[in-house]
Enzyme design. Structure first.
Site, PDB file in Angstrom:
ATOM      1  N   GLY A 120     -10.987  26.341  34.930  1.00  0.00           N
ATOM      2  CA  GLY A 120     -10.803  25.065  35.246  1.00  0.00           C
ATOM      3  C   GLY A 120     -11.186  24.110  33.939  1.00  0.00           C
ATOM      4  O   GLY A 120     -12.323  24.655  33.471  1.00  0.00           O
ATOM      5  N   ARG A 159      -1.352  32.487 -22.717  1.00  0.00           N
ATOM      6  CA  ARG A 159      -0.037  31.828 -22.201  1.00  0.00           C
ATOM      7  C   ARG A 159      -0.416  31.319 -20.883  1.00  0.00           C
ATOM      8  O   ARG A 159       0.233  29.887 -20.798  1.00  0.00           O
ATOM      9  CB  ARG A 159       1.245  32.614 -22.133  1.00  0.00           C
ATOM     10  N   ILE A 160      -1.206  31.728 -19.973  1.00  0.00           N
ATOM     11  CA  ILE A 160      -1.546  31.073 -18.795  1.00  0.00           C
ATOM     12  C   ILE A 160      -2.425  29.826 -19.014  1.00  0.00           C
ATOM     13  O   ILE A 160      -2.183  28.811 -18.697  1.00  0.00           O
ATOM     14  CB  ILE A 160      -1.953  31.959 -17.807  1.00  0.00           C
ATOM     15  N   ARG A 169      -8.807  37.032 -12.475  1.00  0.00           N
ATOM     16  CA  ARG A 169      -8.953  38.093 -11.267  1.00  0.00           C
ATOM     17  C   ARG A 169     -10.299  38.328 -10.677  1.00  0.00           C
ATOM     18  O   ARG A 169     -11.516  37.109 -11.401  1.00  0.00           O
ATOM     19  CB  ARG A 169      -9.071  39.263 -12.137  1.00  0.00           C
ATOM     20  N   ASP A 224      -8.405  31.145  -6.837  1.00  0.00           N
ATOM     21  CA  ASP A 224      -7.052  31.692  -6.404  1.00  0.00           C
ATOM     22  C   ASP A 224      -7.203  33.257  -6.212  1.00  0.00           C
ATOM     23  O   ASP A 224      -6.447  33.983  -5.602  1.00  0.00           O
ATOM     24  CB  ASP A 224      -6.163  31.368  -7.454  1.00  0.00           C
ATOM     25  N   HIS A 227      -4.232  34.131  -3.579  1.00  0.00           N
ATOM     26  CA  HIS A 227      -3.756  34.509  -5.049  1.00  0.00           C
ATOM     27  C   HIS A 227      -2.196  34.050  -5.113  1.00  0.00           C
ATOM     28  O   HIS A 227      -1.353  35.008  -5.235  1.00  0.00           O
ATOM     29  CB  HIS A 227      -3.609  36.102  -4.928  1.00  0.00           C
ATOM     30  N   SER A 277       1.003  32.007  -8.859  1.00  0.00           N
ATOM     31  CA  SER A 277       2.337  31.910  -9.508  1.00  0.00           C
ATOM     32  C   SER A 277       3.561  31.821  -8.491  1.00  0.00           C
ATOM     33  O   SER A 277       4.616  31.945  -8.732  1.00  0.00           O
ATOM     34  CB  SER A 277       2.535  33.339  -9.996  1.00  0.00           C
TER      35      SER A 277
HETATM   36  O1  LIG Z   1      -1.108  38.957 -12.817  1.00  0.00           O
HETATM   37  C1  LIG Z   1      -0.044  38.283 -12.513  1.00  0.00           C
HETATM   38  O2  LIG Z   1       0.966  38.137 -12.896  1.00  0.00           O
HETATM   39  C2  LIG Z   1      -0.686  37.082 -11.450  1.00  0.00           C
HETATM   40  O3  LIG Z   1      -1.895  37.381 -11.057  1.00  0.00           O
HETATM   41  C3  LIG Z   1       0.534  37.144 -10.172  1.00  0.00           C
HETATM   42  O4  LIG Z   1       0.220  35.642  -9.791  1.00  0.00           O
END
Ligand SMILES: O=C(O)[C@H](O)CO
Length: 289
Positions: free
Chosen positions: A85, A125-126, A206, A230, A254, A257
């Site tokens: 209860g 690029r990222i 990473r 991430d 993660h 993307s």
């Molecule tokens: O290595 C990659 O492509 C990224 O970590 C995936 O998002």
């Protein structure tokens, strides 16, 4: 690192069977204070005992009302009752205290990009994609470091600087380099010690680029302001991991993307690379090593 857990306070309002006490005392997550009697806890002792508690284990004879909730204060996360209860608990009041109570000027505030100095470690690029997206938010200076200066950095007015300069001058440090033997554990105690106390650390690279114990220390000692990750080691991070206990650390699974279009492009690219390899033609994106 696990010993650095913040120990939470639990108030138990009556002597309860050992089975329950054992679970609490052996959990390693809380320090129990107990009203050590078979008789109900006097009201004033209940109000005293619950002050600052993160958890309350009560009985059906304890009236858990506004006064008790008020006495407990904002730490209180869980009320557990040794009963089926729950008519002794002011459910409406309890409900009110969860989630979004009201708009508050400092609630969930973070640091803004306007006028800030952002540092990107690894302007590939990222890193460039991140820099391009950040610039319109009013970033004043964009610094980057890595093995070599990049000609395309001029697109984002990027300034190539030694890592130490980047760390000591940036309000935001964004890691977007590849994990290599050189970058493994790069973000360690020495690294964080060079950052500003109000700086934000972001890792989209990473997990192994970061020494997570050193990051935990940097976040808990105020060496840096906060972190957004991430990626972690391992993935997923165990749910009892110390980093997940911190208010100044946001951990995502993660998903940097994770848009339909990006994942679609990734799938196309990997399929086209594979076919090119099979057919002996140039791969659209070959990893040269
Ligand atoms: O290595 C990659 O492509 C990224 O970590 C995936 O998002």
């Amino acid at each position: 690192m696990h010993t650095a857990h913040k120990i939470m306070k639990v108030f138990v309002t009556r002597r309860i069977p050992q089975e329950g006490m054992k679970i609490l005392s052996q959990s390693g997550v809380c320090k129990v204070s107990l009203w050590d009697s078979d008789e109900p806890v006097p009201r004033e002792e209940l109000l005293k005992g619950v002050a600052g508690a993160h958890g309350l284990l009560c009985l059906l004879s304890d009236k858990i009302d506004t006064e008790v909730l008020h006495a407990a204060g904002p730490n209180l996360k869980v009320i557990s009752t040794l009963s089926v209860g729950f008519d002794h608990m002011a459910m409406d009041e309890i409900k009110k205290r969860g989630g979004w109570s009201t708009w508050k000027p400092l609630w969930l505030c973070g640091y803004g990009l306007l006028g800030s100095t952002v540092g990107v470690i690894g302007l590939g690029r990222i890193g460039m994609a991140i820099a391009r997206r950040l610039k319109p938010f009013g970033v004043k200076r964009l610094l980057y470091s890595g093995r070599t200066a990049k000609s395309y950095a001029s697109d984002v007015e990027g300034e190539y600087v030694p890592l130490d300069t980047l760390l000591s001058e940036c309000d935001f440090v964004v890691v977007s380099c590849a994990l290599t033997p050189e970058t493994q554990g790069l973000c360690n105690k020495a690294f964080f010690s060079k950052m500003k106390n109000n700086a934000v650390f972001i890792n989209t690279s990473r997990g192994a680029v970061v020494n997570q114990e050193d990051l935990y220390q940097a976040l808990t000692t105020g060496q840096i302001a906060c972190a957004g990750l991430d990626v972690t080691t391992p993935e997923p991070l165990p749910t009892d991991h110390p980093l997940l206990t911190l208010k100044n650390c946001v951990v995502l699974p993660h998903i940097g993307s994770a848009t339909y279009s990006t994942r679609g492009i990734m799938a196309e690219l990997s399929a086209n690379n594979l076919l090119a390899g099979l057919q002996g033609t140039d791969m659209p994106s070959e990893l040269k090593f």
